[in-house]
Design a protein around this motif. Structure first.
Motif, PDB file in Angstrom:
ATOM      1  N   LEU A 160       8.401   7.535  10.573  1.00 19.37           N
ATOM      2  CA  LEU A 160       8.252   6.969   9.227  1.00 19.37           C
ATOM      3  C   LEU A 160       7.057   6.006   9.171  1.00 19.37           C
ATOM      4  CD1 LEU A 160       9.109   6.750   6.328  1.00 19.37           C
ATOM      5  CD2 LEU A 160      10.945   5.191   6.989  1.00 19.37           C
TER       6      LEU A 160
ATOM      7  N   HIS B  25       8.438  18.769  -2.005  1.00 16.67           N
ATOM      8  CA  HIS B  25       8.586  18.384  -0.602  1.00 16.67           C
ATOM      9  C   HIS B  25       7.246  18.532   0.132  1.00 16.67           C
ATOM     10  CE1 HIS B  25       9.792  18.739   3.603  1.00 16.67           C
ATOM     11  NE2 HIS B  25      10.843  18.025   3.262  1.00 16.67           N
ATOM     12  N   ASN B  26       6.980  17.625   1.072  1.00 14.21           N
ATOM     13  CA  ASN B  26       5.686  17.616   1.760  1.00 14.21           C
ATOM     14  C   ASN B  26       5.360  18.949   2.435  1.00 14.21           C
ATOM     15  OD1 ASN B  26       3.290  16.294   2.942  1.00 14.21           O
ATOM     16  ND2 ASN B  26       4.394  16.638   4.854  1.00 14.21           N
TER      17      ASN B  26
ATOM     18  N   TYR C 169      15.757  11.375  10.294  1.00 14.93           N
ATOM     19  CA  TYR C 169      14.495  11.588   9.560  1.00 14.93           C
ATOM     20  C   TYR C 169      13.482  12.407  10.363  1.00 14.93           C
ATOM     21  CZ  TYR C 169      10.049  10.482   7.281  1.00 14.93           C
ATOM     22  OH  TYR C 169       8.825  10.570   6.682  1.00 14.93           O
TER      23      TYR C 169
ATOM     24  N   GLY D 131       1.847  11.260  -8.205  1.00 21.38           N
ATOM     25  CA  GLY D 131       0.426  11.634  -8.138  1.00 21.38           C
ATOM     26  C   GLY D 131      -0.469  10.447  -7.800  1.00 21.38           C
TER      27      GLY D 131
ATOM     28  N   LEU E 297       6.400   3.890  -4.349  1.00 26.10           N
ATOM     29  CA  LEU E 297       5.229   3.333  -3.667  1.00 26.10           C
ATOM     30  C   LEU E 297       3.997   3.465  -4.549  1.00 26.10           C
ATOM     31  CD1 LEU E 297       6.016   4.720  -0.116  1.00 26.10           C
ATOM     32  CD2 LEU E 297       5.780   2.291  -0.692  1.00 26.10           C
TER      33      LEU E 297
ATOM     34  N   TRP F 104      -0.363   7.361   7.220  1.00 29.13           N
ATOM     35  CA  TRP F 104      -1.157   8.390   6.524  1.00 29.13           C
ATOM     36  C   TRP F 104      -1.564   7.895   5.139  1.00 29.13           C
ATOM     37  CZ3 TRP F 104      -3.672  12.506   8.056  1.00 29.13           C
ATOM     38  CH2 TRP F 104      -3.226  13.264   9.150  1.00 29.13           C
TER      39      TRP F 104
ATOM     40  N   GLU G 298       4.043   8.086   8.771  1.00 28.39           N
ATOM     41  CA  GLU G 298       3.830   8.622   7.414  1.00 28.39           C
ATOM     42  C   GLU G 298       3.217   7.554   6.522  1.00 28.39           C
ATOM     43  OE1 GLU G 298       4.016  11.785   6.988  1.00 28.39           O
ATOM     44  OE2 GLU G 298       4.806  11.893   9.019  1.00 28.39           O
ATOM     45  N   LEU G 299       3.692   6.324   6.684  1.00 24.94           N
ATOM     46  CA  LEU G 299       3.112   5.238   5.883  1.00 24.94           C
ATOM     47  C   LEU G 299       1.666   4.966   6.323  1.00 24.94           C
ATOM     48  CD1 LEU G 299       6.281   2.983   5.678  1.00 24.94           C
ATOM     49  CD2 LEU G 299       5.192   4.196   3.769  1.00 24.94           C
TER      50      LEU G 299
ATOM     51  N   ASN H  93      -3.298  12.664  -2.679  1.00 24.14           N
ATOM     52  CA  ASN H  93      -3.327  14.019  -3.207  1.00 24.14           C
ATOM     53  C   ASN H  93      -4.631  14.726  -2.839  1.00 24.14           C
ATOM     54  OD1 ASN H  93      -2.110  16.140  -4.902  1.00 24.14           O
ATOM     55  ND2 ASN H  93      -3.842  15.736  -6.256  1.00 24.14           N
TER      56      ASN H  93
ATOM     57  N   GLY I  56      -4.690  15.167   0.885  1.00 23.32           N
ATOM     58  CA  GLY I  56      -3.688  16.142   1.314  1.00 23.32           C
ATOM     59  C   GLY I  56      -4.209  17.556   1.062  1.00 23.32           C
TER      60      GLY I  56
ATOM     61  N   SER J  23       8.006   8.003  -2.608  1.00 26.53           N
ATOM     62  CA  SER J  23       6.606   8.129  -3.051  1.00 26.53           C
ATOM     63  C   SER J  23       6.357   7.670  -4.490  1.00 26.53           C
ATOM     64  CB  SER J  23       6.091   9.553  -2.814  1.00 26.53           C
ATOM     65  OG  SER J  23       6.965  10.502  -3.356  1.00 26.53           O
TER      66      SER J  23
ATOM     67  N   ARG K 253       4.327  21.270  -0.154  1.00 28.38           N
ATOM     68  CA  ARG K 253       2.994  20.954  -0.700  1.00 28.38           C
ATOM     69  C   ARG K 253       1.934  21.619   0.182  1.00 28.38           C
ATOM     70  NH1 ARG K 253       3.233  14.822  -3.408  1.00 28.38           N
ATOM     71  NH2 ARG K 253       5.483  14.781  -3.500  1.00 28.38           N
TER      72      ARG K 253
ATOM     73  N   THR L 287      12.579   9.980   2.434  1.00 23.50           N
ATOM     74  CA  THR L 287      12.930   8.768   1.677  1.00 23.50           C
ATOM     75  C   THR L 287      12.845   8.961   0.163  1.00 23.50           C
ATOM     76  OG1 THR L 287      10.652   7.937   1.599  1.00 23.50           O
ATOM     77  CG2 THR L 287      11.989   7.308   3.518  1.00 23.50           C
ATOM     78  N   ARG L 288      11.960   9.842  -0.277  1.00 21.21           N
ATOM     79  CA  ARG L 288      11.630  10.019  -1.700  1.00 21.21           C
ATOM     80  C   ARG L 288      11.194   8.688  -2.322  1.00 21.21           C
ATOM     81  NH1 ARG L 288      14.100  15.414  -4.120  1.00 21.21           N
ATOM     82  NH2 ARG L 288      12.850  14.672  -5.848  1.00 21.21           N
TER      83      ARG L 288
HETATM   84  C1  FAD Z   1      -1.422  18.958  -0.944  1.00 28.48           C
HETATM   85  C2  FAD Z   1      -0.727  17.622  -0.830  1.00 28.48           C
HETATM   86  C3  FAD Z   1      -0.726  16.749  -1.913  1.00 28.48           C
HETATM   87  C4  FAD Z   1      -0.097  15.493  -1.815  1.00 28.48           C
HETATM   88  N1  FAD Z   1      -0.120  14.641  -2.898  1.00 28.48           N
HETATM   89  C5  FAD Z   1       0.456  13.416  -2.797  1.00 28.48           C
HETATM   90  C6  FAD Z   1       0.417  12.510  -3.898  1.00 28.48           C
HETATM   91  O1  FAD Z   1      -0.185  12.770  -4.936  1.00 28.48           O
HETATM   92  N2  FAD Z   1       1.074  11.309  -3.759  1.00 28.48           N
HETATM   93  C7  FAD Z   1       1.732  10.974  -2.618  1.00 28.48           C
HETATM   94  O2  FAD Z   1       2.322   9.885  -2.550  1.00 28.48           O
HETATM   95  N3  FAD Z   1       1.768  11.807  -1.560  1.00 28.48           N
HETATM   96  C8  FAD Z   1       1.150  13.020  -1.621  1.00 28.48           C
HETATM   97  N4  FAD Z   1       1.214  13.865  -0.547  1.00 28.48           N
HETATM   98  C9  FAD Z   1       1.848  13.420   0.700  1.00 28.48           C
HETATM   99  C10 FAD Z   1       3.354  13.739   0.840  1.00 28.48           C
HETATM  100  O3  FAD Z   1       3.589  15.081   0.512  1.00 28.48           O
HETATM  101  C11 FAD Z   1       4.243  12.844  -0.026  1.00 28.48           C
HETATM  102  O4  FAD Z   1       3.894  11.494   0.151  1.00 28.48           O
HETATM  103  C12 FAD Z   1       5.709  13.002   0.358  1.00 28.48           C
HETATM  104  O5  FAD Z   1       6.103  14.349   0.207  1.00 28.48           O
HETATM  105  C13 FAD Z   1       6.558  12.110  -0.517  1.00 28.48           C
HETATM  106  O6  FAD Z   1       7.911  12.278  -0.232  1.00 28.48           O
HETATM  107  P1  FAD Z   1       8.761  11.133   0.483  1.00 28.48           P
HETATM  108  O7  FAD Z   1       8.515   9.834  -0.195  1.00 28.48           O
HETATM  109  O8  FAD Z   1      10.158  11.598   0.564  1.00 28.48           O
HETATM  110  O9  FAD Z   1       8.068  11.132   1.909  1.00 28.48           O
HETATM  111  P2  FAD Z   1       8.581  10.510   3.292  1.00 28.48           P
HETATM  112  O10 FAD Z   1       8.552  11.597   4.297  1.00 28.48           O
HETATM  113  O11 FAD Z   1       9.846   9.793   3.130  1.00 28.48           O
HETATM  114  O12 FAD Z   1       7.414   9.500   3.677  1.00 28.48           O
HETATM  115  C14 FAD Z   1       7.454   8.115   3.311  1.00 28.48           C
HETATM  116  C15 FAD Z   1       6.163   7.761   2.606  1.00 28.48           C
HETATM  117  O13 FAD Z   1       5.054   7.949   3.480  1.00 28.48           O
HETATM  118  C16 FAD Z   1       3.914   8.372   2.721  1.00 28.48           C
HETATM  119  N5  FAD Z   1       3.512   9.707   3.172  1.00 28.48           N
HETATM  120  C17 FAD Z   1       4.264  10.657   3.752  1.00 28.48           C
HETATM  121  N6  FAD Z   1       3.509  11.735   4.070  1.00 28.48           N
HETATM  122  C18 FAD Z   1       2.263  11.458   3.654  1.00 28.48           C
HETATM  123  C19 FAD Z   1       1.038  12.189   3.688  1.00 28.48           C
HETATM  124  N7  FAD Z   1       0.942  13.404   4.249  1.00 28.48           N
HETATM  125  N8  FAD Z   1      -0.052  11.619   3.141  1.00 28.48           N
HETATM  126  C20 FAD Z   1       0.000  10.379   2.591  1.00 28.48           C
HETATM  127  N9  FAD Z   1       1.142   9.650   2.533  1.00 28.48           N
HETATM  128  C21 FAD Z   1       2.251  10.183   3.067  1.00 28.48           C
HETATM  129  C22 FAD Z   1       4.351   8.441   1.274  1.00 28.48           C
HETATM  130  O14 FAD Z   1       4.020   7.227   0.644  1.00 28.48           O
HETATM  131  C23 FAD Z   1       5.860   8.606   1.396  1.00 28.48           C
HETATM  132  O15 FAD Z   1       6.555   8.158   0.250  1.00 28.48           O
HETATM  133  C24 FAD Z   1       0.552  15.130  -0.612  1.00 28.48           C
HETATM  134  C25 FAD Z   1       0.564  16.017   0.467  1.00 28.48           C
HETATM  135  C26 FAD Z   1      -0.075  17.245   0.367  1.00 28.48           C
HETATM  136  C27 FAD Z   1      -0.051  18.191   1.534  1.00 28.48           C
END
Ligand code: FAD
Length: 490
Positions: free
Chosen positions: A269, A340-341, A225, A373, A244, A275, A272-273, A378, A381, A241, A344, A238-239
């Motif tokens: 990880l 993907h983050n 990861y 969302g 959660l 954040w 990220e949580l 969001n 971010g 989001s 984004r 993890t996808r």
């Molecule tokens: C412009 C922008 C908009 C975003 N909008 C959202 C949104 O509406 N909802 C959302 O859940 N996340 C948002 N994110 C954060 C992040 O992009 C997503 O949480 C992440 O891509 C979800 O994929 P994952 O579950 O595979 O992440 P993983 O990498 O597997 O991370 C695990 C969990 O950690 C949390 N996490 C990870 N990165 C962030 C981050 N930068 N900020 C806050 N939490 C994070 C999420 O809950 C995520 O599911 C945004 C980021 C940016 C830059």
């Protein structure tokens, strides 16, 4: 029989690790499970999120053996009426810390107090509840790294031992006739809530799917990861989001599973949580930042406006900017309701710093299409990327969409997956399609593009979706413009 409790589900669509159920059991042996379809929350959600929500509600209803009561209306009116109608002892929720939810709950609480029915808040959708930790001076954290340190020190509870059997569930079909205008339906029906046939590919909904996704990731892909999470071409995150977001899984469950892991993957990880919790904390203390710049200095920022700016915005939304990684991301958003983050960040940087458009326009588009969302993550971010948010991400850090693409999608597979017009271009050359043969001219957008999908007909050029458009702006030039406007902020 003692008076029943009500368990009012909102962003906690699960039955395991749900402290709310223990609190309800402390007061009653049986409960009514309720979800209120609130138009105020459904309106800004596009079909991906409402479709996913509908699926999660069906899954929860199935887990409750068909005993989830679905009410359509304003919770401020519906919950107190329902509580009075069934003679409820208490109404149990996991606390909401968003600007809308907090206010709604206060009104519900006041309304029910008149009838002596308490609103009992237990737990929250976060590992560490917003507002729980603060600096030594007692102020909210403004910088993530300090917040994370305090967050790790504070820690979190172990998962709550709950199941469907923690309470006996009332059958909504056997309730006394419910007061007049409460519009109730079975989750199986869910008439107006998304799930149309043309919906994007959504993840499988519900608690069981969330746990499956997490455990598969943990067992099969977790070890890489920290190394691969920035690669949009791989299934390396993890996808979780969307799960959660709706509480199909609680972050505590994930953190608990990581408790014995000291390696870099677990550490990243956890970060990220953190954040996620941090942004919820920031929004809790500054609810105005859902709409306004966290850093008020940016209130003076000059943005582009007029027909060219609108055409550029349309091109961005439709994934027709001529920058392959940006377009792939924007099309993934329309196609999957997820992005993907890393992408984004790239697409948000492009909107704010290459097209000079306000972050909140992009944030609104994301909120409409993202299945995950979430207001706090969001908006913040976006603000982080735009430079006006927490952590003072330096404004001069302007993502170069070409080098970012080459670095994080090194073989070009992600772009080719989402931009079929470029499938014939091999390897990472796909990130510079204009470098193939004669250089394509740069020009302003003037063709019709659609934010909701490809334009089906079109005469020539970039309106013709079989032809990949040339870049709508010159990144190097726009970077200079962005920095100059930043310089004006004083
Ligand atoms: C412009 C922008 C908009 C975003 N909008 C959202 C949104 O509406 N909802 C959302 O859940 N996340 C948002 N994110 C954060 C992040 O992009 C997503 O949480 C992440 O891509 C979800 O994929 P994952 O579950 O595979 O992440 P993983 O990498 O597997 O991370 C695990 C969990 O950690 C949390 N996490 C990870 N990165 C962030 C981050 N930068 N900020 C806050 N939490 C994070 C999420 O809950 C995520 O599911 C945004 C980021 C940016 C830059």
């Amino acid at each position: 029989m003692p008076a029943p409790a009500i368990v009012w589900f909102r962003r906690d669509l699960r039955l395991t690790d749900l402290p709310t159920l223990l609190a309800a059991r402390d007061r009653s042996t049986h409960a009514l499970a309720v979800f209120v379809l609130d138009d105020a929350l459904l309106r800004p959600s596009g079909t991906p999120r409402t479709g996913f929500l509908a699926g999660c509600l069906r899954a929860l209803d199935a887990d409750l053996d068909g005993r989830l009561l679905l009410v359509r209306g304003d919770p401020v009116e519906a919950i107190p009426r329902l509580a009075r109608a069934i003679g409820a002892d208490s109404v149990h929720v996991s606390a909401d810390f968003g600007p809308y939810g907090r206010q709604r709950d206060e009104v519900v609480e006041t309304e029910m107090a008149a009838s002596g029915i308490p609103l009992v808040r237990t737990g929250s959708p976060y590992a560490v509840t917003p507002g729980r930790i603060s600096t030594k001076a007692g102020t909210p954290y403004k910088v993530f790294t300090s917040y994370r340190r305090a967050w790790l020190e504070h820690g979190w509870r172990s998962p709550a031992a709950t199941t469907v059997d923690t309470l006996a569930w009332l059958d909504p079909a056997e309730l006394p006739p419910l007061a007049g205008s409460l519009r109730c339906s079975a989750p199986g029906a869910l008439p107006d809530v998304g799930n149309k046939r043309d919906d994007p590919a959504l993840p499988p909904p519900g608690e069981a799917a969330a746990l499956r996704r997490w455990r598969t990731f943990r067992d099969e892909r977790f070890s890489g990861y920290d190394v691969h999470r920035d690669r949009p071409d791989r299934d390396a995150t993890t996808r979780l989001s969307p799960y959660l977001k709706f509480g199909c899984i609680h972050p505590r469950t994930v953190l608990h599973d990581l408790r014995d892991s000291a390696g870099p993957a677990a550490s990243v990880l956890r970060s990220e949580l953190a954040w996620r919790d941090f942004y919820a904390d920031v929004l809790f203390h500054r609810p105005d930042t859902a709409r306004r710049n966290y850093n008020a200095r940016f209130d003076a920022m000059r943005y582009d406006a007029g027909p060219d700016a609108e055409a550029a915005f349309d091109a961005w939304r439709a994934g027709r900017t001529g920058y392959p990684i940006v377009d792939a991301g924007m099309r993934q958003l329309l196609g999957e309701g997820w992005m993907h983050n890393r992408v984004r960040m790239i697409t948000a940087s492009f909107l704010t710093k290459d097209l000079h458009l306000p972050w909140w326009r992009g944030a609104r588009h994301f909120m409409k299409h993202l299945v995950d969302g979430d207001l706090a993550s969001n908006q913040h971010g976006w603000q982080w990327t735009a430079g006006c948010g927490t952590d003072a991400a330096p404004y001069f850090r302007v993502f170069n969409p070409v080098t970012q693409g080459e670095r994080f999608d090194p073989d070009g597979d992600y772009v080719r997956r989402w931009v079929p017009e470029l499938r014939h271009v091999g390897g990472k050359a796909v990130h510079r399609p204009w470098a193939r043969g004669a250089a394509a001219p740069l020009f302003a957008v003037n063709g019709p593009v659609s934010a909701d999908g490809p334009v089906s007909t079109g005469a020539t050029g970039y309106a013709d979706t079989s032809v990949y458009p040339p870049p709508i702006v010159d990144h190097a030039e726009e970077r200079v413009v962005a920095l100059a406007r930043f310089g004006e902020l004083g």
